[in-house]
Design a protein around this motif. Structure first.
Motif, PDB file in Angstrom:
ATOM      1  N   GLY A 227       0.837  -1.210   0.000  1.00 23.81           N
ATOM      2  CA  GLY A 227       0.000   0.000   0.000  1.00 23.81           C
ATOM      3  C   GLY A 227       0.865   1.249   0.000  1.00 23.81           C
ATOM      4  O   GLY A 227       0.589   2.216  -0.704  1.00 23.81           O
ATOM      5  N   PHE A 228       1.945   1.213   0.769  1.00 23.40           N
ATOM      6  CA  PHE A 228       2.820   2.384   0.817  1.00 23.40           C
ATOM      7  C   PHE A 228       3.600   2.571  -0.491  1.00 23.40           C
ATOM      8  O   PHE A 228       3.740   3.688  -0.997  1.00 23.40           O
ATOM      9  CB  PHE A 228       3.783   2.308   2.001  1.00 23.40           C
ATOM     10  CG  PHE A 228       4.791   3.430   1.964  1.00 23.40           C
ATOM     11  CD1 PHE A 228       4.379   4.747   2.091  1.00 23.40           C
ATOM     12  CD2 PHE A 228       6.136   3.178   1.735  1.00 23.40           C
ATOM     13  CE1 PHE A 228       5.288   5.798   2.004  1.00 23.40           C
ATOM     14  CE2 PHE A 228       7.047   4.225   1.647  1.00 23.40           C
ATOM     15  CZ  PHE A 228       6.628   5.530   1.785  1.00 23.40           C
ATOM     16  N   LEU A 229       4.089   1.460  -1.068  1.00 23.58           N
ATOM     17  CA  LEU A 229       4.813   1.575  -2.347  1.00 23.58           C
ATOM     18  C   LEU A 229       3.884   2.185  -3.397  1.00 23.58           C
ATOM     19  O   LEU A 229       4.280   3.049  -4.189  1.00 23.58           O
ATOM     20  CB  LEU A 229       5.313   0.203  -2.824  1.00 23.58           C
ATOM     21  CG  LEU A 229       6.312  -0.513  -1.911  1.00 23.58           C
ATOM     22  CD1 LEU A 229       6.771  -1.822  -2.545  1.00 23.58           C
ATOM     23  CD2 LEU A 229       7.520   0.368  -1.619  1.00 23.58           C
ATOM     24  N   PHE A 230       2.642   1.759  -3.358  1.00 29.16           N
ATOM     25  CA  PHE A 230       1.628   2.260  -4.272  1.00 29.16           C
ATOM     26  C   PHE A 230       1.375   3.752  -4.018  1.00 29.16           C
ATOM     27  O   PHE A 230       1.280   4.551  -4.943  1.00 29.16           O
ATOM     28  CB  PHE A 230       0.348   1.461  -4.031  1.00 29.16           C
ATOM     29  CG  PHE A 230      -0.614   1.521  -5.154  1.00 29.16           C
ATOM     30  CD1 PHE A 230      -0.390   0.775  -6.298  1.00 29.16           C
ATOM     31  CD2 PHE A 230      -1.742   2.304  -5.075  1.00 29.16           C
ATOM     32  CE1 PHE A 230      -1.284   0.825  -7.352  1.00 29.16           C
ATOM     33  CE2 PHE A 230      -2.640   2.357  -6.113  1.00 29.16           C
ATOM     34  CZ  PHE A 230      -2.414   1.621  -7.255  1.00 29.16           C
ATOM     35  N   LEU A 231       1.312   4.108  -2.739  1.00 32.90           N
ATOM     36  CA  LEU A 231       1.076   5.520  -2.383  1.00 32.90           C
ATOM     37  C   LEU A 231       2.205   6.407  -2.897  1.00 32.90           C
ATOM     38  O   LEU A 231       1.966   7.512  -3.384  1.00 32.90           O
ATOM     39  CB  LEU A 231       0.953   5.660  -0.855  1.00 32.90           C
ATOM     40  CG  LEU A 231       0.937   7.088  -0.299  1.00 32.90           C
ATOM     41  CD1 LEU A 231      -0.246   7.882  -0.873  1.00 32.90           C
ATOM     42  CD2 LEU A 231       0.858   7.082   1.222  1.00 32.90           C
ATOM     43  N   MET A 232       3.438   5.911  -2.839  1.00 28.21           N
ATOM     44  CA  MET A 232       4.553   6.738  -3.328  1.00 28.21           C
ATOM     45  C   MET A 232       4.382   7.052  -4.802  1.00 28.21           C
ATOM     46  O   MET A 232       4.703   8.148  -5.260  1.00 28.21           O
ATOM     47  CB  MET A 232       5.880   6.021  -3.111  1.00 28.21           C
ATOM     48  CG  MET A 232       6.281   6.010  -1.670  1.00 28.21           C
ATOM     49  SD  MET A 232       8.039   6.222  -1.520  1.00 28.21           S
ATOM     50  CE  MET A 232       8.585   4.720  -2.224  1.00 28.21           C
ATOM     51  N   VAL A 233       3.882   6.065  -5.546  1.00 31.20           N
ATOM     52  CA  VAL A 233       3.665   6.274  -6.982  1.00 31.20           C
ATOM     53  C   VAL A 233       2.556   7.302  -7.195  1.00 31.20           C
ATOM     54  O   VAL A 233       2.681   8.233  -7.991  1.00 31.20           O
ATOM     55  CB  VAL A 233       3.279   4.935  -7.664  1.00 31.20           C
ATOM     56  CG1 VAL A 233       2.918   5.168  -9.109  1.00 31.20           C
ATOM     57  CG2 VAL A 233       4.405   3.941  -7.544  1.00 31.20           C
ATOM     58  N   VAL A 234       1.472   7.146  -6.441  1.00 29.45           N
ATOM     59  CA  VAL A 234       0.334   8.058  -6.612  1.00 29.45           C
ATOM     60  C   VAL A 234       0.696   9.460  -6.131  1.00 29.45           C
ATOM     61  O   VAL A 234       0.353  10.458  -6.766  1.00 29.45           O
ATOM     62  CB  VAL A 234      -0.900   7.519  -5.836  1.00 29.45           C
ATOM     63  CG1 VAL A 234      -2.048   8.495  -5.903  1.00 29.45           C
ATOM     64  CG2 VAL A 234      -1.318   6.173  -6.388  1.00 29.45           C
ATOM     65  N   ALA A 235       1.422   9.530  -4.980  1.00 31.26           N
ATOM     66  CA  ALA A 235       1.658  10.831  -4.354  1.00 31.26           C
ATOM     67  C   ALA A 235       2.924  11.518  -4.844  1.00 31.26           C
ATOM     68  O   ALA A 235       3.028  12.739  -4.774  1.00 31.26           O
ATOM     69  CB  ALA A 235       1.723  10.668  -2.827  1.00 31.26           C
ATOM     70  N   GLY A 236       3.903  10.744  -5.331  1.00 36.65           N
ATOM     71  CA  GLY A 236       5.196  11.352  -5.591  1.00 36.65           C
ATOM     72  C   GLY A 236       5.636  11.385  -7.039  1.00 36.65           C
ATOM     73  O   GLY A 236       6.681  11.964  -7.359  1.00 36.65           O
ATOM     74  N   ASN A 237       4.846  10.809  -7.932  1.00 40.79           N
ATOM     75  CA  ASN A 237       5.267  10.705  -9.329  1.00 40.79           C
ATOM     76  C   ASN A 237       4.746  11.891 -10.132  1.00 40.79           C
ATOM     77  O   ASN A 237       5.492  12.814 -10.493  1.00 40.79           O
ATOM     78  CB  ASN A 237       4.752   9.361  -9.878  1.00 40.79           C
ATOM     79  CG  ASN A 237       4.953   9.201 -11.364  1.00 40.79           C
ATOM     80  OD1 ASN A 237       5.841   9.806 -11.941  1.00 40.79           O
ATOM     81  ND2 ASN A 237       4.131   8.395 -11.992  1.00 40.79           N
ATOM     82  N   GLU A 238       3.439  11.904 -10.368  1.00 37.86           N
ATOM     83  CA  GLU A 238       2.837  12.972 -11.158  1.00 37.86           C
ATOM     84  C   GLU A 238       3.052  14.349 -10.546  1.00 37.86           C
ATOM     85  O   GLU A 238       3.269  15.329 -11.254  1.00 37.86           O
ATOM     86  CB  GLU A 238       1.326  12.725 -11.272  1.00 37.86           C
ATOM     87  CG  GLU A 238       0.960  11.737 -12.323  1.00 37.86           C
ATOM     88  CD  GLU A 238       1.360  12.224 -13.708  1.00 37.86           C
ATOM     89  OE1 GLU A 238       2.347  11.686 -14.228  1.00 37.86           O
ATOM     90  OE2 GLU A 238       0.714  13.114 -14.259  1.00 37.86           O
ATOM     91  N   THR A 239       2.966  14.415  -9.212  1.00 40.12           N
ATOM     92  CA  THR A 239       3.098  15.708  -8.536  1.00 40.12           C
ATOM     93  C   THR A 239       4.456  16.351  -8.856  1.00 40.12           C
ATOM     94  O   THR A 239       4.525  17.539  -9.162  1.00 40.12           O
ATOM     95  CB  THR A 239       2.982  15.518  -7.018  1.00 40.12           C
ATOM     96  OG1 THR A 239       3.797  14.402  -6.649  1.00 40.12           O
ATOM     97  CG2 THR A 239       1.554  15.252  -6.588  1.00 40.12           C
ATOM     98  N   THR A 240       5.513  15.558  -8.792  1.00 36.22           N
ATOM     99  CA  THR A 240       6.850  16.106  -9.012  1.00 36.22           C
ATOM    100  C   THR A 240       7.077  16.378 -10.502  1.00 36.22           C
ATOM    101  O   THR A 240       7.682  17.393 -10.876  1.00 36.22           O
ATOM    102  CB  THR A 240       7.921  15.153  -8.431  1.00 36.22           C
ATOM    103  OG1 THR A 240       7.508  14.763  -7.123  1.00 36.22           O
ATOM    104  CG2 THR A 240       9.270  15.820  -8.342  1.00 36.22           C
ATOM    105  N   THR A 241       6.576  15.467 -11.353  1.00 35.64           N
ATOM    106  CA  THR A 241       6.650  15.689 -12.800  1.00 35.64           C
ATOM    107  C   THR A 241       6.012  17.030 -13.146  1.00 35.64           C
ATOM    108  O   THR A 241       6.567  17.847 -13.897  1.00 35.64           O
ATOM    109  CB  THR A 241       5.893  14.553 -13.540  1.00 35.64           C
ATOM    110  OG1 THR A 241       6.663  13.362 -13.429  1.00 35.64           O
ATOM    111  CG2 THR A 241       5.670  14.865 -14.996  1.00 35.64           C
ATOM    112  N   LYS A 242       4.838  17.256 -12.591  1.00 36.06           N
ATOM    113  CA  LYS A 242       4.110  18.492 -12.923  1.00 36.06           C
ATOM    114  C   LYS A 242       4.794  19.715 -12.319  1.00 36.06           C
ATOM    115  O   LYS A 242       4.775  20.791 -12.911  1.00 36.06           O
ATOM    116  CB  LYS A 242       2.663  18.401 -12.463  1.00 36.06           C
ATOM    117  CG  LYS A 242       1.672  17.736 -13.421  1.00 36.06           C
ATOM    118  CD  LYS A 242       2.264  16.742 -14.356  1.00 36.06           C
ATOM    119  CE  LYS A 242       1.293  16.137 -15.341  1.00 36.06           C
ATOM    120  NZ  LYS A 242       1.860  14.921 -15.964  1.00 36.06           N
ATOM    121  N   LEU A 243       5.392  19.564 -11.155  1.00 32.61           N
ATOM    122  CA  LEU A 243       6.145  20.694 -10.578  1.00 32.61           C
ATOM    123  C   LEU A 243       7.265  21.121 -11.530  1.00 32.61           C
ATOM    124  O   LEU A 243       7.456  22.313 -11.798  1.00 32.61           O
ATOM    125  CB  LEU A 243       6.723  20.311  -9.208  1.00 32.61           C
ATOM    126  CG  LEU A 243       7.797  21.249  -8.640  1.00 32.61           C
ATOM    127  CD1 LEU A 243       7.233  22.658  -8.396  1.00 32.61           C
ATOM    128  CD2 LEU A 243       8.401  20.709  -7.359  1.00 32.61           C
TER     129      LEU A 243
END
Ligand code: HEM
Length: 400
Positions: A227-243
């Protein structure tokens, strides 16, 4: 409170194009806005958004932080982990995960992040013209997460493709599309295999550290780690790409501001911070009221969905001077109020990693590139209910 002709929904394409005029009206005319058709409320003033972030008793995360039906409800924590939990469950999980996801592990990544950024940049610059999102911003954050987790290089393109499917929304739909749900199952299966492998063959990666994490004899189960590995993808991937994309775009649109970090690389962190404030990638997060809450003479009943408009809080003239101006010289006192990583117990666990990635990537760009242009005809936005940024930024650079 309602105001004539004022409609806000995170699913509207016109909101994706430019939400800020609507946010300004919401703050002034309807600080406790009700969207009856969508069955949710919206808070837009900085003080109210921050107050709700900090009040996790009355504003619960237990049903998730999204309005999308597939990602909300009492089972949201299965895919959103502790992002979708209240205390005491939240504290237990975050405490255990923090044993592995340490500031030291993050800061030690810097040389590797630089290497990854240089690799993508070399390939992009060799092409002459390149798409900033496809070639650089869309690759680096997921590679960094994969690096942390221990995903082998050969699998990274596929893991990135699946993660991107999770957050994409077609026009007119208000839920996770079938392809996104399928991608979620494929990713979960992938991480289950990874976990089994690390249990048999421990390494120095985060997955191995999470398997070993312990607080007073308590450990994470395999499901919790996944669940946490999945959360990192959801929370840390697109957000940083878009930043990264938003930083590139707004600096292009504001040449006087762009000149600052290009002349003096020590000002690169200010470029990242002002982008986080001016046009943040996470525009809103949902909560659920646990009791009646009265704000500005309006009562939100218990059990209602409330969205906290982070993007609006960052433009609140009650807190920021000239909020609609992109200004890298904002005083330190104002920067403290940026709402982009949230506040309180759920404060972004990856904030320092996101800042590190942004700094390193922009440093590598400034070291190689003297100036750049973006082709306006090729600019495309992503359409997502909570992530704001670009799908395409066709770029031409002048090298140093
Ligand atoms: C620019 C990039 C990022 C932005 C704008 C961002 C934003 C946020 C926000 C606003 C929250 C609070 C959510 C809430 O209160 O409901 C959050 C939570 C979180 N973020 Fe980030 N994030 C970013 C990057 C990352 C990265 C790189 C990671 C890790 C790899 C990450 C991991 C997390 C986690 C695990 C949480 C849940 C914390 C909790 O519930 O206790 N984020 N993020």
């Amino acid at each position: 409170m309602t105001a004539a002709g004022l409609v806000y929904s995170p699913y509207l394409y016109e909101i994706h194009d430019d939400p800020y005029p609507t946010y300004a009206r919401l703050r002034d005319e309807a600080p406790v806005y009700r969207n009856a058709a969508g069955d949710f409320w919206a808070l837009s003033r900085h003080a109210d958004v921050v107050g709700a972030f900090r009040d996790n008793v009355r504003f619960s995360s237990a049903h998730g932080v999204s309005l999308d039906p597939a990602a909300s409800g009492p089972h949201a924590h299965r895919t959103m982990s502790f992002l979708a939990m209240d205390p005491p469950m939240h504290g237990r999980m975050r405490g255990l995960v923090s044993r592995g996801f340490t500031p030291r592990r993050v800061s030690e990544l810097e040389p590797r992040i630089r290497e990854l950024a240089r690799g993508h940049l070399d390939a992009a610059l060799a092409k002459g013209d390149f798409d900033f999102m496809d070639e650089l911003a869309g690759r680096l954050p997921m590679d960094v997460i994969s690096e942390l987790i221990g995903v082998p290089a050969a699998d990274r393109d596929e893991v990135r493709r699946l993660s991107n499917l999770l957050v994409h929304r077609e026009e007119g739909t208000e839920d996770v599309p079938a392809a996104g749900v399928e991608a979620a199952f494929t990713l979960i299966a992938y991480y289950a295999d990874l976990l089994a492998d690390r249990r048999a063959h421990p390494t120095s990666d985060l997955t191995t550290a999470l398997l070993a994490a312990e607080v007073d004899g308590d450990r994470l189960t395999d499901d919790e780690i996944m669940g946490f590995l999945f959360l990192m993808v959801v929370a840390g991937n697109e957000t940083t790409t878009k930043l990264l994309g938003n930083a590139w775009y707004w600096a292009w649109r504001n040449p006087d501001q762009r000149a600052t970090p290009f002349a003096d690389p020590t000002r690169i962190p200010a470029w990242g911070e002002e982008t986080l404030r001016y046009d943040t990638s996470t525009q809103m997060l949902a909560r659920r009221t646990t009791e009646d809450v009265t704000l500005h003479d309006t009562t939100i009943p218990a059990g209602e969905r409330v969205v906290l408009l982070v993007g609006s809080a960052n433009r609140d003239e009650r807190v920021f001077s000239c909020p609609d101006v992109y200004d890298l010289d904002r005083p330190e006192a104002e920067l403290q109020h940026i709402a982009s990583f949230g506040f309180g117990r759920h404060y972004c666990l990856g904030a320092s990693l996101a800042r590190l990635e942004a700094r390193v990537c922009l440093e590598e760009l400034v070291a190689r590139v003297a100036d750049y242009e973006i082709d306006p005809a090729g600019i495309r936005r992503v359409h997502s209910s909570n992530v704001r940024g670009f799908a395409s930024l066709p770029t031409t650079v002048t090298l140093r």
